[in-house]
Enzyme design. Structure first.
Site, mmCIF file in Angstrom:
data_model
loop_
_atom_site.group_PDB
_atom_site.id
_atom_site.type_symbol
_atom_site.label_atom_id
_atom_site.label_comp_id
_atom_site.label_asym_id
_atom_site.label_seq_id
_atom_site.Cartn_x
_atom_site.Cartn_y
_atom_site.Cartn_z
ATOM 1 N N GLU A 141 1.077 -0.984 -0.131
ATOM 2 C CA GLU A 141 -0.086 0.010 0.056
ATOM 3 C C GLU A 141 0.847 1.385 -0.005
ATOM 4 O O GLU A 141 0.668 2.267 -0.655
ATOM 5 C CB GLU A 141 -0.903 0.066 1.097
ATOM 6 C CG GLU A 141 -2.071 -1.211 1.075
ATOM 7 C CD GLU A 141 -1.422 -2.562 1.393
ATOM 8 O OE1 GLU A 141 -0.240 -2.642 2.041
ATOM 9 O OE2 GLU A 141 -2.282 -3.395 1.166
ATOM 10 N N HIS A 166 -10.288 -4.806 9.183
ATOM 11 C CA HIS A 166 -10.996 -4.468 7.930
ATOM 12 C C HIS A 166 -11.968 -3.387 8.059
ATOM 13 O O HIS A 166 -12.394 -2.631 7.009
ATOM 14 C CB HIS A 166 -11.452 -5.783 7.236
ATOM 15 C CG HIS A 166 -10.325 -6.432 6.862
ATOM 16 N ND1 HIS A 166 -9.778 -7.478 7.628
ATOM 17 C CD2 HIS A 166 -10.088 -6.960 5.557
ATOM 18 C CE1 HIS A 166 -8.785 -8.096 6.904
ATOM 19 N NE2 HIS A 166 -9.145 -7.786 5.550
#
Ligand SMILES: Cc1ncc(C[n+]2csc(CCOP(=O)(O)OP(=O)(O)O)c2C)c(N)n1
Ligand SMILES: [Mg+2]
Lengths: 322, 320
Positions: free
Chosen positions: A54, A123
């Protein structure tokens, strides 16, 4: 009017903007795999899968934006943004200022968050306030498919870095999406329901909780106004304050942790700027200072629900009557 | 390899190194006197900067970091505007907002300077991607330290650049120090170039104190990047002879190691070689040094006379 899910509305906005501007490209983990239609139309140079990294996805977007492209990146789940914080906060948010305005960073970061899939705290973490607190970044979180499309189009056209949150719980809910060129400016809230007695301010899925609460309240003779912020920065202070000045009561509702959440800022603004109009204490409903559990009932309990929103609003109205 | 070298007068390289040295010495003196803020100086690393920057084309883009004076001055930045930036003045290249740590000069192709160690590595692939997608001829040169090579962004950057065929010349200035930690204590390998090879990226290490060697190596490396549109990593093996950030007493530095590197001062090495070859008289050599100091004295006067930014600058350029 076509009916689309929020997820499809995002896809439609991406396709339109990629058609509209050859500088727009999208990349991320599995983006090309999942968005085959975009690959077919725009080719593998503009729709790319990336390594699972990321930081470099975000860094590459920032570098590309600073050098003339308009990237959109999909970082999947909001907690994964933690791996991209330097690139978004220190580079995208600060290098325009630190360079004396020599560069701009037109890029959009997509990330999903919120209750709905029972995926747990790594998440599902509504961390949007972090980015509101970071100078140079704009923050958007839509509550309907139509808004998702129109706001994403504006975000892609914006010359600033925009962090665009998608509420997991709304991703596959269908809704009417007007055809064609339709952009909603960032920083413009929507009054979803007009009312006179109490203002409910929210964003994301809790807007729907507020609308349901307003229905309940109407049954009790209480007229609630529901404001959907849509973008958290820029924040549409004018719409919020005008409503609160009129109703004299404010409940701010969001799924994110209440402590230092966006609601804290809105409550402070109301206290500072419409104190004389307030007829009851400004109240916030939000998640607890706890990571979100995967277990369905616990995940649901994290999110302010219509019943508690209605009860809170009713109690504020009762206060005045007493 | 040498045939590809641009026509560069080695005396110009020496002059550039003198200018950098004089600039850094003015900052050291100013920070001691309290008139200039302290910075991360590049004293001892002048050849590593000058050799690489002189190998580049005008349309190449450079990303640098906190230790940037050598790169900027070699690229032709005006020392007066640089010092104004360091001193937080409105005539600085970034209007005084950057200070010394994140100076970008877009008109010279020095873009997106970040002082977050490793950030230049994270940004470089995007800058290079934009070059290729916009069909721009310039390659991207990314300067970073041995410390930055220990950040995850180094590894993520190299992997992506190799995977996406990005035209990046990575230049690791291995100056043996990562702030107050010797690279021996921080790196599993001695050379950053050996890490690059494991990503399938061609790499080499050059004596970073020998300006001609750096120029030759960088010319070759840049030509490879241009021709292949693939990344290359050049490691310049050099030494930070002053502290990490002025002032710094360097009490933690092994005096023998520092002395050995001081004996290989890049400016002295270049000058002695030119004098020995009969390409520079002693007098002309002294004159080069003097002229650099004079130019920096003028630059300092310009910077000191530049006004501070108006208070409105506090919130200007936050948003586009
Ligand atoms: C992420 C981050 N960590 C720590 C620092 C503090 N810091 C600034 S420069 C530096 C040393 C960097 O070493 P290296 O990359 O070798 O570059 P050099 O200073 O030797 O040129 C450190 C630790 C920083 N700026 N950013
Ligand atoms: Mg170092």
């Amino acid at each position: 009017m076509p009916v689309l899910t929020l997820n499809d509305a995002i896809g439609a906005a991406l396709a339109e903007e990629m058609r509209h501007d050859p500088r727009v490209l999208i990349f991320g983990e599995g983006v090309a795999t999942k968005r085959q239609d975009l690959v077919r139309e725009f080719g593998g140079r503009r729709v790319r899968n990336t390594p699972l990294a990321e930081g470099i996805i975000a860094g590459t977007a920032v570098g590309a934006a600073g050098n003339g492209l308009r990237p959109v990146i999909d970082l999947l789940f909001a907690p994964f943004l933690c791996y991209a914080m330097d690139e978004l906060v220190n580079s995208a948010g600060k290098l325009r200022f630190l360079s004396g305005g020599q560069f701009s960073f037109p890029l959009v970061t997509l990330a999903m968050t919120g209750a709905g899939w029972g995926v747990g705290a790594q998440h599902n973490h509504n961390l949007e306030a972090w980015f509101v607190h970071s100078p140079g970044l704009k923050v958007v979180m839509p509550s309907t498919p139509a808004d998702a499309k129109a706001l994403l189009k504006s975000a892609i056209r914006d010359d600033n870095p925009v962090v665009f949150f998608l509420d997991i719980g709304l991703l596959y809910t269908p809704g009417d999406v007007p055809d064609g060129e339709h952009c909603i400016p960032l920083g413009q809230a929507a009054v979803r329901r007009a009312g006179d007695d109490v203002t409910l301010v929210s964003y994301g899925k809790t807007v729907h909780g507020c609308l349901e609460a307003a229905e309940t309240l109407a049954g009790q003779g209480i007229s609630a106004e529901v404001i959907d912020l849509r973008s958290l920065k820029p924040l549409d202070e004018a719409t919020i304050l005008a409503s609160v000045t009129r109703t004299g009561r404010l409940v701010v509702v969001h799924e994110a942790n209440r402590l230092c959440g966006v609601g804290a800022e809105i409550a402070a603004q109301a206290a500072e700027k419409c104190f004389a109009s307030l007829r009851a204490p400004v109240t916030r409903l939000g998640g607890p200072d706890a990571p979100v559990a995967a277990s369905y009932p616990l995940e649901q309990a994290f999110v302010p629900q219509a019943a508690s929103i209605a009860a809170t609003a009713a109690s504020l109205c009762a206060r005045q009557a007493a | 390899m040498t045939s590809a070298q641009p026509q560069i007068d080695p005396r110009d390289l020496l002059a550039q190194m003198h200018l950098i040295r004089a600039y850094e010495e003015a900052i050291v003196a100013g920070s001691t006197a309290g008139t200039v803020p302290g910075t991360c100086t590049s004293v001892g690393q002048e050849a590593a900067a000058v050799g690489v920057v002189n190998a580049l084309a005008a349309d190449d883009l450079i990303l640098t970091n906190h230790r940037s004076a050598g790169h900027l001055l070699a690229r032709g930045a005006d020392p007066g505007r640089l010092l104004a930036e360091v001193m937080g003045r409105s005539d600085g290249y970034c209007g005084g907002r950057s200070g010394s740590l994140h100076i970008s000069v877009r008109e010279l192709g020095v873009v997106l300077t970040s002082t977050i160690v490793g950030a230049e590595l994270a940004l470089a692939p995007g800058v290079a991607l934009a070059q290729t997608m916009r069909n721009q001829p310039g390659i991207v040169v990314c300067f970073f330290g041995d410390g930055a090579a220990c950040e995850g962004s180094f590894h993520e950057s190299l992997n992506l650049a190799a995977l996406w065929n990005l035209p990046i010349l990575y230049v690791c200035e291995n100056n043996q120090w990562q702030a107050f930690v010797h690279r021996r204590e921080a790196m599993s390998r001695e050379h950053v170039s050996s890490w690059a090879q494991s990503y399938g990226i061609a790499a080499s290490t050059v004596d970073g104190n020998d300006v001609s060697a750096v120029l030759a190596a960088a010319t070759n490396a840049a030509a490879q990047v241009r021709a292949s549109q693939r990344p290359y990593l050049l490691e310049t093996w050099t030494y930070r002879t002053r502290g990490h950030f002025e002032p710094d007493d360097q009490a933690y530095v092994d005096p023998a190691e520092r002395a050995a590197w001081l004996a290989r001062d890049p400016i002295a090495m270049c000058r002695d070689r030119l004098v020995a070859a009969g390409n520079l008289s002693e007098l002309a050599a002294t004159d080069l040094a003097t002229r650099s100091r004079d130019r920096i004295a003028e630059a300092l006067a310009f910077a000191a006379a530049s006004p501070y930014p108006a208070p409105e600058a506090l919130t200007q350029h936050v948003y586009a």
